[in-house]
Design a protein around this motif. Structure first.
Motif, PDB file in Angstrom:
ATOM      1  N   LEU A  39       0.827  -1.203   0.000  1.00 51.03           N
ATOM      2  CA  LEU A  39       0.000   0.000   0.000  1.00 51.03           C
ATOM      3  C   LEU A  39       0.867   1.261   0.000  1.00 51.03           C
ATOM      4  N   GLY A  40       1.914   1.254   0.816  1.00 48.85           N
ATOM      5  CA  GLY A  40       2.808   2.405   0.867  1.00 48.85           C
ATOM      6  C   GLY A  40       3.534   2.611  -0.448  1.00 48.85           C
ATOM      7  N   GLY A  41       3.986   1.511  -1.075  1.00 50.61           N
ATOM      8  CA  GLY A  41       4.665   1.613  -2.359  1.00 50.61           C
ATOM      9  C   GLY A  41       3.756   2.146  -3.447  1.00 50.61           C
ATOM     10  N   TRP A  42       2.510   1.697  -3.454  1.00 51.44           N
ATOM     11  CA  TRP A  42       1.538   2.175  -4.452  1.00 51.44           C
ATOM     12  C   TRP A  42       1.299   3.670  -4.291  1.00 51.44           C
ATOM     13  N   ARG A  43       1.124   4.115  -3.069  1.00 55.67           N
ATOM     14  CA  ARG A  43       0.861   5.542  -2.833  1.00 55.67           C
ATOM     15  C   ARG A  43       2.064   6.388  -3.219  1.00 55.67           C
TER      16      ARG A  43
END
Length: 348
Positions: free
Chosen positions: A235-239
């Motif tokens: 999730l952090g990488g996508w954001r």
């Protein structure tokens, strides 16, 4: 804050008492060496013997000055020791009573909760979950094993259980039978699988959101009964990627979702039995025209209808994903709960 100030004040008093005892020992030892010409060891021994009220009587005083000084030492030393002992007793008793009372009071609050969220693990991920739930005004119970984290969350006013979340009795104590949902954010995937299995076994209806670190753990968590599995890393990488590719769009979305002070909000509205919206299309329902809210999607039987057509009919049990200002969403909630239909939109 008040408890912390009280402990700080008591700590200062204890330090003063310790200094008073040391000062009494110093004065007593020096005084006996001057009046009775005792050696350092004899004077110190007699001083300790006197202020502790032991009084073995194995050392005899010879001078009147020694007797007078001994009387003063008895009165002053005994007072200092009684004061110090009283402070230590108060520290122990008050600490134990306050701890017991605090735990009992917290347990009563937990027992009164209904439709709350249980958060297992209050580390880096769990802490953010708990903070967000508080911002949204949703009641939650934290289960954490690390004593320092437990102390911090209690001081911040959270309901905390200091124990192992994988145990049945601990989840029962947190009110798993009455809970709306459970978020397991423990650092190990195996522990999150175990918590999920335990929670679903105690309450099959509870919604479980589980954290995962390894991709291969997703299927295991889903098989264990998790309703949603989230990887903080993914999730952090996508954001981060989207913040580079579409910075303006991401900033707007994050502001709407995460900024508690902004007026624009996203809401989930369940269409209950008897609602005036049932049987109406989006265009004829008057939602947009009379409340100003925008229906972004409809969740129907686990199927998502994104950007629904104006001719889409609203059915009982639908979950409407709605965007709007706070007052618009409040207005829509009030209208949806009524059986009186909204005025249809004017033709043309």
């Amino acid at each position: 804050m008040l408890k912390r100030k009280k402990v700080k004040l008591l700590g200062r008093r204890i330090r003063f008492a310790v200094l008073a005892v040391l000062f009494t020992l110093l004065i007593g030892t020096a005084g006996l060496m001057l009046t009775e010409h005792f050696s350092l060891a004899q004077a110190f021994y007699f001083t300790v013997e006197t202020i502790t009220t032991v009084g073995y009587g194995d050392i005899k005083l010879k001078s009147d000055a020694g007797h007078v000084f001994s009387v003063m030492l008895m009165l002053g030393g005994a007072g200092v020791m009684l004061y110090s002992a009283g402070l230590m007793m108060a520290f122990l008793v008050e600490g134990q009573l306050a701890g017991a009372y605090g735990r009992r009071k917290m347990n009563k609050k937990i027992e009164q909760l209904q439709d709350h969220i249980i958060v297992c693990g209050a580390g880096r991920v769990g802490r953010q979950v708990v903070y967000r739930l508080r911002k949204e005004g949703y009641p939650c119970v934290v289960i954490e094993q690390e004593e320092e984290l437990v102390r911090q969350f209690i001081e911040e006013g959270y309901l905390v259980i200091h124990n192992d979340a994988t145990q049945d009795e601990v989840l029962k104590k947190a009110g798993i039978e009455r809970a709306k949902g459970l978020i397991t954010a423990l650092p190990e995937d195996a522990l999150n699988v175990f918590v999920t299995l335990t929670a679903k076994g105690l309450n099959p209806k509870v919604q479980v959101v589980a954290r995962m670190d390894q991709l291969e753990s997703e299927n295991k968590l889903l098989r264990a009964g998790a309703d949603k599995v989230i990887s903080p890393a993914i999730l952090g990488g996508w954001r981060m990627a989207m913040s580079i590719l579409k910075p303006v769009s991401m900033e707007y979305i994050e502001t709407v979702i995460h900024d508690h002070n902004i007026e624009m909000k996203i809401m989930e509205l369940k269409v209950e039995q008897g609602s005036c919206l049932i049987g109406r299309t989006l265009s004829s329902s008057g939602i947009k025209q009379q409340t100003g809210a925008i229906v972004l999607a409809i969740l129907r039987d686990k199927f998502v209808i994104s950007n629904p057509d104006a001719r889409e009919e609203i059915l009982e049990g639908d979950l409407l994903i709605v965007l709007g200002l706070r007052e618009q969403l409040h207005r829509l909630e009030e209208v949806a709960a009524n059986q009186t239909k909204l005025q249809p939109a004017e033709a043309g």
